[in-house]
Write a protein that holds these residues in place. Structure first.
Motif, mmCIF file in Angstrom:
data_model
loop_
_atom_site.group_PDB
_atom_site.id
_atom_site.type_symbol
_atom_site.label_atom_id
_atom_site.label_comp_id
_atom_site.label_asym_id
_atom_site.label_seq_id
_atom_site.Cartn_x
_atom_site.Cartn_y
_atom_site.Cartn_z
ATOM 1 N N VAL A 4 5.092 4.988 55.870
ATOM 2 C CA VAL A 4 4.957 6.273 55.946
ATOM 3 C C VAL A 4 4.162 5.730 57.207
ATOM 4 O O VAL A 4 4.153 5.375 57.828
ATOM 5 C CB VAL A 4 2.824 6.313 55.241
ATOM 6 C CG1 VAL A 4 3.193 7.957 56.148
ATOM 7 C CG2 VAL A 4 3.355 6.166 53.952
ATOM 8 N N ILE A 5 5.345 7.404 58.190
ATOM 9 C CA ILE A 5 5.325 7.799 59.693
ATOM 10 C C ILE A 5 4.337 9.103 59.470
ATOM 11 O O ILE A 5 4.324 10.526 58.977
ATOM 12 C CB ILE A 5 6.504 8.360 59.825
ATOM 13 C CG1 ILE A 5 7.527 7.004 59.545
ATOM 14 C CG2 ILE A 5 6.468 8.436 61.027
ATOM 15 C CD1 ILE A 5 8.896 7.014 59.980
ATOM 16 N N LYS A 17 -6.681 5.220 64.513
ATOM 17 C CA LYS A 17 -5.322 4.809 64.699
ATOM 18 C C LYS A 17 -5.032 3.455 63.515
ATOM 19 O O LYS A 17 -4.885 3.820 62.934
ATOM 20 C CB LYS A 17 -4.557 4.792 65.433
ATOM 21 C CG LYS A 17 -4.374 6.275 66.122
ATOM 22 C CD LYS A 17 -2.838 6.390 67.463
ATOM 23 C CE LYS A 17 -3.366 5.284 68.488
ATOM 24 N NZ LYS A 17 -2.711 5.368 70.093
ATOM 25 N N ILE A 18 -5.806 2.435 63.645
ATOM 26 C CA ILE A 18 -6.183 1.464 62.850
ATOM 27 C C ILE A 18 -6.903 1.926 61.507
ATOM 28 O O ILE A 18 -6.545 1.669 60.468
ATOM 29 C CB ILE A 18 -6.978 0.025 64.325
ATOM 30 C CG1 ILE A 18 -6.116 -0.045 64.763
ATOM 31 C CG2 ILE A 18 -7.192 -0.573 62.359
ATOM 32 C CD1 ILE A 18 -6.589 -1.025 65.622
ATOM 33 N N GLU A 23 -6.554 3.125 55.717
ATOM 34 C CA GLU A 23 -7.016 4.682 54.500
ATOM 35 C C GLU A 23 -5.536 4.271 53.847
ATOM 36 O O GLU A 23 -5.765 4.580 53.394
ATOM 37 C CB GLU A 23 -7.832 5.365 55.243
ATOM 38 C CG GLU A 23 -9.595 4.368 55.917
ATOM 39 C CD GLU A 23 -10.323 4.593 54.283
ATOM 40 O OE1 GLU A 23 -10.031 4.787 53.154
ATOM 41 O OE2 GLU A 23 -10.670 3.179 55.081
ATOM 42 N N ILE A 24 -4.584 4.692 54.962
ATOM 43 C CA ILE A 24 -3.565 5.158 53.906
ATOM 44 C C ILE A 24 -3.506 4.063 53.189
ATOM 45 O O ILE A 24 -2.608 4.406 52.167
ATOM 46 C CB ILE A 24 -2.496 5.498 55.620
ATOM 47 C CG1 ILE A 24 -2.649 6.508 55.671
ATOM 48 C CG2 ILE A 24 -0.916 5.457 54.841
ATOM 49 C CD1 ILE A 24 -1.799 7.415 56.980
ATOM 50 N N VAL A 25 -2.947 3.106 53.896
ATOM 51 C CA VAL A 25 -2.345 1.480 52.774
ATOM 52 C C VAL A 25 -3.617 1.270 51.561
ATOM 53 O O VAL A 25 -2.528 1.669 50.769
ATOM 54 C CB VAL A 25 -2.188 0.593 53.530
ATOM 55 C CG1 VAL A 25 -2.648 -0.938 53.048
ATOM 56 C CG2 VAL A 25 -1.837 0.809 54.505
ATOM 57 N N VAL A 41 3.030 1.272 58.040
ATOM 58 C CA VAL A 41 2.630 2.394 58.815
ATOM 59 C C VAL A 41 2.755 2.596 59.869
ATOM 60 O O VAL A 41 2.260 1.395 60.895
ATOM 61 C CB VAL A 41 1.092 3.207 57.962
ATOM 62 C CG1 VAL A 41 0.272 4.373 58.883
ATOM 63 C CG2 VAL A 41 0.705 2.974 56.787
ATOM 64 N N ALA A 42 3.061 3.869 60.281
ATOM 65 C CA ALA A 42 3.731 4.013 61.939
ATOM 66 C C ALA A 42 2.802 4.987 62.600
ATOM 67 O O ALA A 42 2.738 5.868 61.911
ATOM 68 C CB ALA A 42 5.458 4.191 61.995
#
Length: 75
Positions: A4-5, A17-18, A23-25, A41-42
């Protein structure tokens, strides 16, 4: 192996950002069933004055068929 970017304007803290990446993961694992080890994730910070050229045109206007969530703004 989802990657995911996230592209956003500068100004968020490293902690934000961390947390966003974590949360995306969690969501990818919960929705797609992948293990955490397979998700990356980037985060790319794009200056506001470069947004239209580097994000809006190439990633939004030119790839509208790929968008699952369109922005609520126009440029």
């Amino acid at each position: 192996m989802p990657h995911v970017i996230v592209k956003l304007w500068p100004g968020r803290s490293e902690q934000q950002k961390i947390r966003l990446a974590e949360e995306i993961v969690k969501d990818v694992v919960g929705i797609l069933g992948n293990g955490e080890e397979s998700v990356s994730v980037a985060i790319e910070e794009i200056a506001p004055e470069n947004w239209q050229e580097k994000v809006y045109k190439p990633d939004i206007l030119d790839k509208q068929k790929m968008l699952y969530r369109k922005p609520g703004y126009l440029m």
